[in-house]
Scaffold this active site. Structure first.
Site, mmCIF file in Angstrom:
data_model
loop_
_atom_site.group_PDB
_atom_site.id
_atom_site.type_symbol
_atom_site.label_atom_id
_atom_site.label_comp_id
_atom_site.label_asym_id
_atom_site.label_seq_id
_atom_site.Cartn_x
_atom_site.Cartn_y
_atom_site.Cartn_z
ATOM 1 N N LYS A 46 2.440 -2.202 4.062
ATOM 2 C CA LYS A 46 3.266 -3.277 3.492
ATOM 3 C C LYS A 46 4.687 -3.211 4.052
ATOM 4 O O LYS A 46 5.233 -4.223 4.473
ATOM 5 C CB LYS A 46 3.280 -3.175 1.960
ATOM 6 C CG LYS A 46 1.966 -3.636 1.336
ATOM 7 C CD LYS A 46 1.843 -3.278 -0.129
ATOM 8 C CE LYS A 46 0.426 -3.607 -0.618
ATOM 9 N NZ LYS A 46 0.148 -3.162 -1.979
ATOM 10 N N GLN A 76 2.954 -0.080 -6.656
ATOM 11 C CA GLN A 76 1.612 0.154 -6.114
ATOM 12 C C GLN A 76 0.697 0.727 -7.203
ATOM 13 O O GLN A 76 1.032 1.710 -7.845
ATOM 14 C CB GLN A 76 1.713 1.130 -4.921
ATOM 15 C CG GLN A 76 0.399 1.397 -4.238
ATOM 16 C CD GLN A 76 -0.194 0.159 -3.546
ATOM 17 O OE1 GLN A 76 0.512 -0.608 -2.888
ATOM 18 N NE2 GLN A 76 -1.478 -0.055 -3.712
ATOM 19 N N ASP A 121 3.446 -9.730 -6.735
ATOM 20 C CA ASP A 121 1.988 -9.549 -6.842
ATOM 21 C C ASP A 121 1.348 -10.646 -7.697
ATOM 22 O O ASP A 121 0.134 -10.832 -7.658
ATOM 23 C CB ASP A 121 1.683 -8.188 -7.495
ATOM 24 C CG ASP A 121 1.305 -7.128 -6.468
ATOM 25 O OD1 ASP A 121 0.854 -7.510 -5.366
ATOM 26 O OD2 ASP A 121 1.464 -5.935 -6.780
#
Ligand code: NDP
Length: 286
Positions: A51, A95, A118
């Protein structure tokens, strides 16, 4: 035909990199994504590195905060609150999975909605289900873009989704429904999975079970999207679909790796830009 997520995502990222060039002059800076990694899970470390690399490749600013695996829940929530209040931060990604002492739902709720790249915050989820403007979760968004890139229109088609997680199964089912497919969602208690999957014209598999979908479970001509990322008994990376037996029957199929994974990352970049623009244009729901 192979649905080449690597190529489609490269095109998406190139387009974003082009757009980013104009931002400093217009807004004085580029989007800034902060990724928080708690603990040393090797798979999570790989995802976080991928990422950060992609963020920098498109020209955004990237910060990775690495916290020890024994981080207390309150300490993580405090870090998130600081980032929420920091005007120079546009996106916050924690995460998953998190160590057992930390409540994931609490963490997701604490991230400011306007910085929720997200799309997991309950307000973003609610907006998605009410067809209101929202940040769409990266993997489902990537799947829809991959279908569109090959000219596959879900309208009127029988779509079957295997998996009902908040991250993949449920949101992709909703997006397929919005695209006018007739959607069936399967899960671990589905009575006869093969009977359901054989009816699919579009089959999306997100179960986390190595090669569980085999050739006899798929109809001739089906479009097969494999979300799974697993290690088989030999430690080899594989999807939830048994590529060798399913590919000869499918009209389109995603490989693992190189299918859905790269699309997820490209959509994360797109969501970061969206959060940045929403905040600067004062349209953020914060
Ligand atoms: P979860 O474990 O949260 O959900 C798995 C879902 O699959 C559950 O709904 C479960 O049913 C269902 N399931 C499990 N076993 C079976 C079975 N035998 N038959 C039918 N349904 C079953 O996983 P995620 O949704 O988070 O992830 C799924 C996979 O996708 C994983 O391999 C993950 O690594 C991968 N992934 C890949 C991404 C990418 O970018 N490529 C991004 C995110 C995930 P029930 O609800 O009944 O338990």
């Amino acid at each position: 035909m192979i649905l080449d997520g690597k190529a489609v995502s490269a095109a998406l990222k190139a387009d974003l990199a082009q757009k980013v060039k104009a931002l400093p002059e217009k807004y004085g800076r580029v989007p800034h994504l902060v990724v928080i990694l708690v603990g040393e899970d090797p798979a999570s470390q790989v995802y976080v590195n991928n990422k950060s690399r992609a963020v920098e490749a498109v020209g955004f600013r990237s910060t990775t905060l690495t916290l020890p695996s024994d981080t207390a829940e309150d300490d993580l929530l405090d870090r998130i609150r600081e980032l929420n209040a920091d005007d120079g931060v546009d996106g916050i990604l924690v995460q998953l999975p998190l160590p057992a002492q930390i409540d994931e739902a609490k963490v997701i709720r604490t991230i400011a909605v306007g910085k929720d790249v997200d799309g997991f915050h309950p307000l973003n989820v609610a907006a998605l289900w009410q067809r209101m403007p929202c940040i769409v979760p990266c993997t489902p968004k990537g799947i829809m873009k991959l279908l569109a890139s090959a000219g596959i229109d879900p309208k009127g088609k029988r779509a079957v989704v295997v998996g009902r997680s908040n991250i993949v199964g449920l949101p992709v089912a909703k997006l397929l429904l919005d695209a006018h497919a007739t959607v069936t969602v399967c899960h671990s208690r589905t009575a006869d999975l093969a009977e359901e999957t054989r009816r699919a014209e579009i089959l999306v598999v997100a179960a986390g079970r190595p090669r569980m979908i085999t050739g006899e479970m798929v109809s001739e001509g089906a479009v097969v999207i494999d979300v799974g990322v697993n290690r088989d008994k030999e430690g080899k990376l594989c999807g939830d679909v048994d590529f060798d037996t399913v590919a000869p029957k499918a009209s389109f199929i995603t490989p693992v790796p190189g299918g859905v994974g790269p699309m997820t990352i490209a959509c994360l970049m797109e969501n970061t830009l969206e959060c940045f623009l929403n905040r600067l244009r004062g349209q953020s729901p914060e």
